[in-house]
Scaffold this active site. Structure first.
Site, PDB file in Angstrom:
ATOM      1  N   SER A 107      -6.951   6.011   3.993  1.00 47.59           N
ATOM      2  CA  SER A 107      -6.951   5.035   2.652  1.00 47.59           C
ATOM      3  C   SER A 107      -7.072   3.412   3.254  1.00 47.59           C
ATOM      4  O   SER A 107      -8.195   2.779   2.640  1.00 47.59           O
ATOM      5  CB  SER A 107      -5.615   4.738   2.004  1.00 47.59           C
ATOM      6  OG  SER A 107      -5.410   5.861   1.193  1.00 47.59           O
ATOM      7  N   LYS A 117       5.303   1.872  -3.166  1.00 48.79           N
ATOM      8  CA  LYS A 117       5.123   3.384  -3.720  1.00 48.79           C
ATOM      9  C   LYS A 117       5.524   3.115  -5.084  1.00 48.79           C
ATOM     10  O   LYS A 117       6.141   2.286  -5.649  1.00 48.79           O
ATOM     11  CB  LYS A 117       6.521   4.069  -3.126  1.00 48.79           C
ATOM     12  CG  LYS A 117       6.002   5.502  -3.109  1.00 48.79           C
ATOM     13  CD  LYS A 117       4.952   6.021  -2.114  1.00 48.79           C
ATOM     14  CE  LYS A 117       4.599   7.519  -2.250  1.00 48.79           C
ATOM     15  NZ  LYS A 117       3.922   8.177  -1.152  1.00 48.79           N
ATOM     16  N   THR A 156      -4.606  13.586   5.373  1.00 47.21           N
ATOM     17  CA  THR A 156      -3.125  13.749   5.700  1.00 47.21           C
ATOM     18  C   THR A 156      -3.114  15.102   6.346  1.00 47.21           C
ATOM     19  O   THR A 156      -2.369  15.177   7.477  1.00 47.21           O
ATOM     20  CB  THR A 156      -2.194  13.615   4.444  1.00 47.21           C
ATOM     21  OG1 THR A 156      -2.501  12.343   3.597  1.00 47.21           O
ATOM     22  CG2 THR A 156      -0.729  13.572   4.771  1.00 47.21           C
ATOM     23  N   GLY A 174      -2.782   8.264  -4.315  1.00 50.33           N
ATOM     24  CA  GLY A 174      -2.138   9.305  -4.750  1.00 50.33           C
ATOM     25  C   GLY A 174      -0.965   9.836  -4.035  1.00 50.33           C
ATOM     26  O   GLY A 174      -0.380   9.267  -2.839  1.00 50.33           O
ATOM     27  N   ASP A 175      -0.517  10.852  -4.544  1.00 46.67           N
ATOM     28  CA  ASP A 175       0.710  11.398  -3.973  1.00 46.67           C
ATOM     29  C   ASP A 175       1.219  12.690  -4.582  1.00 46.67           C
ATOM     30  O   ASP A 175       0.178  13.343  -5.329  1.00 46.67           O
ATOM     31  CB  ASP A 175       2.029  10.569  -3.835  1.00 46.67           C
ATOM     32  CG  ASP A 175       3.231  10.928  -3.178  1.00 46.67           C
ATOM     33  OD1 ASP A 175       3.114  10.999  -1.805  1.00 46.67           O
ATOM     34  OD2 ASP A 175       4.144  11.484  -3.383  1.00 46.67           O
ATOM     35  N   LYS A 229       5.522   3.667   8.452  1.00 43.68           N
ATOM     36  CA  LYS A 229       4.168   4.331   8.423  1.00 43.68           C
ATOM     37  C   LYS A 229       2.932   3.339   8.627  1.00 43.68           C
ATOM     38  O   LYS A 229       2.156   3.745   9.367  1.00 43.68           O
ATOM     39  CB  LYS A 229       4.098   5.190   7.120  1.00 43.68           C
ATOM     40  CG  LYS A 229       2.899   6.155   7.307  1.00 43.68           C
ATOM     41  CD  LYS A 229       2.764   6.866   6.082  1.00 43.68           C
ATOM     42  CE  LYS A 229       4.046   7.472   5.687  1.00 43.68           C
ATOM     43  NZ  LYS A 229       4.036   8.535   4.441  1.00 43.68           N
ATOM     44  N   LYS A 234       1.104  -1.359  -0.081  1.00 44.30           N
ATOM     45  CA  LYS A 234      -0.013   0.064  -0.085  1.00 44.30           C
ATOM     46  C   LYS A 234       0.777   1.161  -0.006  1.00 44.30           C
ATOM     47  O   LYS A 234       1.870   1.356   0.739  1.00 44.30           O
ATOM     48  CB  LYS A 234      -1.063  -0.211   1.254  1.00 44.30           C
ATOM     49  CG  LYS A 234      -1.835   1.080   1.212  1.00 44.30           C
ATOM     50  CD  LYS A 234      -3.206   0.905   0.924  1.00 44.30           C
ATOM     51  CE  LYS A 234      -4.126   2.042   0.563  1.00 44.30           C
ATOM     52  NZ  LYS A 234      -3.748   2.687  -0.820  1.00 44.30           N
TER      53      LYS A 234
HETATM   54  P1  NDP Z   1       0.490  17.745  -4.142  1.00 39.90           P
HETATM   55  O1  NDP Z   1       1.077  17.427  -5.472  1.00 39.90           O
HETATM   56  O2  NDP Z   1      -0.821  17.883  -3.904  1.00 39.90           O
HETATM   57  O3  NDP Z   1       1.205  19.287  -3.620  1.00 39.90           O
HETATM   58  C1  NDP Z   1       2.689  19.109  -3.584  1.00 39.90           C
HETATM   59  C2  NDP Z   1       3.000  20.602  -3.234  1.00 39.90           C
HETATM   60  O4  NDP Z   1       4.714  20.731  -2.884  1.00 39.90           O
HETATM   61  C3  NDP Z   1       2.912  21.587  -4.053  1.00 39.90           C
HETATM   62  O5  NDP Z   1       2.637  22.837  -3.594  1.00 39.90           O
HETATM   63  C4  NDP Z   1       4.179  21.746  -4.820  1.00 39.90           C
HETATM   64  O6  NDP Z   1       4.581  22.778  -5.510  1.00 39.90           O
HETATM   65  C5  NDP Z   1       5.021  21.600  -3.784  1.00 39.90           C
HETATM   66  N1  NDP Z   1       6.504  20.806  -4.217  1.00 39.90           N
HETATM   67  C6  NDP Z   1       6.686  19.819  -5.060  1.00 39.90           C
HETATM   68  N2  NDP Z   1       7.733  19.361  -5.311  1.00 39.90           N
HETATM   69  C7  NDP Z   1       8.556  20.569  -4.782  1.00 39.90           C
HETATM   70  C8  NDP Z   1       9.951  20.991  -4.717  1.00 39.90           C
HETATM   71  N3  NDP Z   1      11.048  20.204  -5.387  1.00 39.90           N
HETATM   72  N4  NDP Z   1      10.206  22.059  -4.013  1.00 39.90           N
HETATM   73  C9  NDP Z   1       9.254  22.811  -3.499  1.00 39.90           C
HETATM   74  N5  NDP Z   1       8.007  22.441  -3.351  1.00 39.90           N
HETATM   75  C10 NDP Z   1       7.619  21.514  -4.129  1.00 39.90           C
HETATM   76  O7  NDP Z   1       1.147  16.844  -3.253  1.00 39.90           O
HETATM   77  P2  NDP Z   1       0.690  16.402  -1.727  1.00 39.90           P
HETATM   78  O8  NDP Z   1       0.473  17.714  -1.053  1.00 39.90           O
HETATM   79  O9  NDP Z   1      -0.102  15.196  -1.869  1.00 39.90           O
HETATM   80  O10 NDP Z   1       2.172  15.860  -1.221  1.00 39.90           O
HETATM   81  C11 NDP Z   1       3.018  16.564  -0.337  1.00 39.90           C
HETATM   82  C12 NDP Z   1       3.909  15.856   0.270  1.00 39.90           C
HETATM   83  O11 NDP Z   1       3.325  14.976   1.403  1.00 39.90           O
HETATM   84  C13 NDP Z   1       4.833  14.829  -0.270  1.00 39.90           C
HETATM   85  O12 NDP Z   1       5.893  14.604   0.195  1.00 39.90           O
HETATM   86  C14 NDP Z   1       3.893  13.621  -0.158  1.00 39.90           C
HETATM   87  O13 NDP Z   1       4.777  12.203  -0.460  1.00 39.90           O
HETATM   88  C15 NDP Z   1       3.685  13.753   1.302  1.00 39.90           C
HETATM   89  N6  NDP Z   1       2.524  13.123   1.365  1.00 39.90           N
HETATM   90  C16 NDP Z   1       1.313  13.133   0.844  1.00 39.90           C
HETATM   91  C17 NDP Z   1       0.162  12.377   1.105  1.00 39.90           C
HETATM   92  C18 NDP Z   1      -1.214  12.465   0.698  1.00 39.90           C
HETATM   93  O14 NDP Z   1      -2.027  11.638   1.224  1.00 39.90           O
HETATM   94  N7  NDP Z   1      -1.329  13.280  -0.312  1.00 39.90           N
HETATM   95  C19 NDP Z   1       0.333  11.095   2.219  1.00 39.90           C
HETATM   96  C20 NDP Z   1       1.377  11.379   3.173  1.00 39.90           C
HETATM   97  C21 NDP Z   1       2.481  11.961   2.750  1.00 39.90           C
HETATM   98  P3  NDP Z   1       4.586  22.739  -7.081  1.00 39.90           P
HETATM   99  O15 NDP Z   1       3.282  23.059  -7.567  1.00 39.90           O
HETATM  100  O16 NDP Z   1       5.430  24.090  -7.596  1.00 39.90           O
HETATM  101  O17 NDP Z   1       5.327  21.710  -7.769  1.00 39.90           O
END
Ligand code: NDP
Length: 432
Positions: A364, A114, A197, A153-154, A102, A78
């Protein structure tokens, strides 16, 4: 290191866990026998594949797809799918490795995996995203299933992408099953999954703060990112009485000393799919910091919610100078090892993402349960379960850290507690 010389993010994640497990080696070495560590750092399998798709100009594009099935000792694989140009095997392996611990911490029966692609959804039309998702699933479907591997998603993969991939899976297999989570509410999705999250991060942080005799009430909070996790962390922290003053994206950060107006952010990000700097067009008191991360502003609590290694030693020094006292990770591995050490040496409460951002995968898991029993639970019921799980994770990290002689070191608590359950299951199942 010999086997993974070109995988720096993966090595970073493994080294952090091994540093914590030193404590077990000193106190209870018998828990590390049967080659359990060696087995745990080697994924069950890594799948890489070609994803050809046709763009709106009729030209064929090719991306690379990945799925790393890391460990299924305690349940089906997962973990999410990430679509971002930076995706490579090192990043997918680090995320899959973290996911094992996790998922163990959630107490739900889920193994770790992943996947993703170096496809960049930014600037693509809906039709291009759909064709890419269909091609991606045309290969991925061979390796997944509701009792085998359940992706979610991620970064870059939200409800739209999950919907397109689910549709393609269903078409190829002629089967409706809970093979993906994060689905739309009209086709098996769970209430609260979108928020889970970010909300879960705040429930964890509130439990930590309460344990220290305080709360979000009246605190100033800096958040990075402006995606799914950041938006709902901002919403819940605000509901709990905090003032969130920053958000960001990969181009820069906004600072609104009056507190972020989330309705405006949602309009920009969720409706228009725009950039965070557009916020300043309608909020003249907000400042846009081009090319900057948000860690230089005064705040009590920092919640990094964007991506890996986005809070380094200089950022940590800046935060400590500005009197931050708590850093809880919404993203996966956003804080560099040097920054983590600096924060902890300076008395900052620090919680690693594998504990504090586990709310997404926990929800999830609840979506899988609802799909399996062909029922949908109410928002209140799922939210209550999410809160219980996050408070439980905090207490487990706190108590395990204390049991192993490192009170308040939640990173040690999270790594050991997550590890012990998986290790026990692996040993019970023999050499496999
Ligand atoms: P989204 O795609 O919805 O948002 C990602 C955000 O992070 C955007 O604002 C993006 O900006 C920014 N970002 C991405 N890459 C970079 C970078 N290299 N430098 C600066 N900013 C960056 O993703 P999520 O919110 O879903 O995920 C965010 C984090 O949380 C990740 O690490 C993910 O693995 C983790 N996570 C997510 C979960 C979920 O349920 N969604 C669960 C657990 C962890 P831009 O638009 O400019 O790319």
């Amino acid at each position: 290191k010999r086997r993974n010389p070109n995988d720096p993010e993966f090595l970073q994640a493994v080294e952090e866990v091994f540093e914590s497990l030193q404590v077990i080696a000193e106190k209870k070495p018998e828990l590390l026998d049967d080659g359990v560590l060696e087995r745990m750092v080697e994924p069950d399998r890594q799948i890489m594949f070609r994803v050809p798709w046709v763009d709106d100009q009729g030209k064929t594009q090719v991306n690379r797809g990945y799925r790393v099935q890391f460990n299924n000792a305690i349940g089906p694989y997962k973990g999410g799918l990430r679509f971002h140009p930076s995706v490579n095997i090192s990043i997918i392996k680090f995320l899959g490795f973290e996911q094992v611990f996790k998922n163990s911490l959630t107490t739900l029966p889920m193994g770790g995996g992943k996947g993703g692609s170096d496809f960049d959804p930014k600037g693509k039309s809906d039709a291009e995203v759909m064709r890419f998702c269909q091609s991606f699933m045309t290969e991925l479907y061979k390796y997944i299933g509701p009792n085998t591997d359940v992706p979610a998603g991620d970064i870059g993969v939200g409800g739209r992408e999950i919907g397109y991939m689910f549709g393609q899976y269903k078409k190829i297999t002629n089967e409706w099953s809970g093979v993906l989570t994060g689905k739309g509410l009209s086709f098996g999705g769970s209430l609260v999954r979108t928020e889970a999250t970010g909300y879960g991060l705040c429930y964890f942080t509130e439990a930590l703060l309460n344990n220290k005799g305080t709360s979000f009430e009246g605190k100033t909070v800096a958040i990075s990112g402006s995606g799914n996790v950041a938006i709902y962390a901002c919403q819940k922290a605000t509901e709990l009485g905090a003032k969130v003053v920053t958000l960001s994206d990969s181009n820069g950060s906004i600072y609104d000393p009056e507190g972020i107006d989330l309705a405006s952010v949602k309009e920009i990000k969720e409706v228009r799919r725009g950039r965070i700097k557009e916020y300043c067009e309608t909020h003249p008191n907000a400042i846009y910091m081009e090319g900057k991360r948000p860690w230089s502003v005064p705040c009590d609590i920092a919640l990094p919610c964007a991506t890996q290694n986005e809070l380094n030693l200089d950022d940590a020094k800046e935060l400590v100078k500005n009197k931050v006292f708590c850093v809880c990770e919404g993203a996966n591995m956003p804080t560099t090892p040097e920054a983590i050490h600096y924060l902890m040496e300076n008395g900052v409460y620090y919680a690693p993402g594998k504990a504090s951002n586990a709310g997404g995968v926990a929800c999830s898991g609840l979506e899988m349960s609802q799909n399996a029993e062909h029922l949908s639970w109410t928002f209140e019921k799922v939210d209550e379960m999410l809160k219980d799980i996050m408070v439980g994770i905090f207490e487990n990290c706190r108590d395990t850290a204390a049991e192993f002689g490192h009170p308040d070191e939640y990173v040690i608590g999270a790594n050991i507690a997550g590890f012990l359950k998986v290790a026990e299951a692996m040993k019970a199942q023999g050499c496999c």
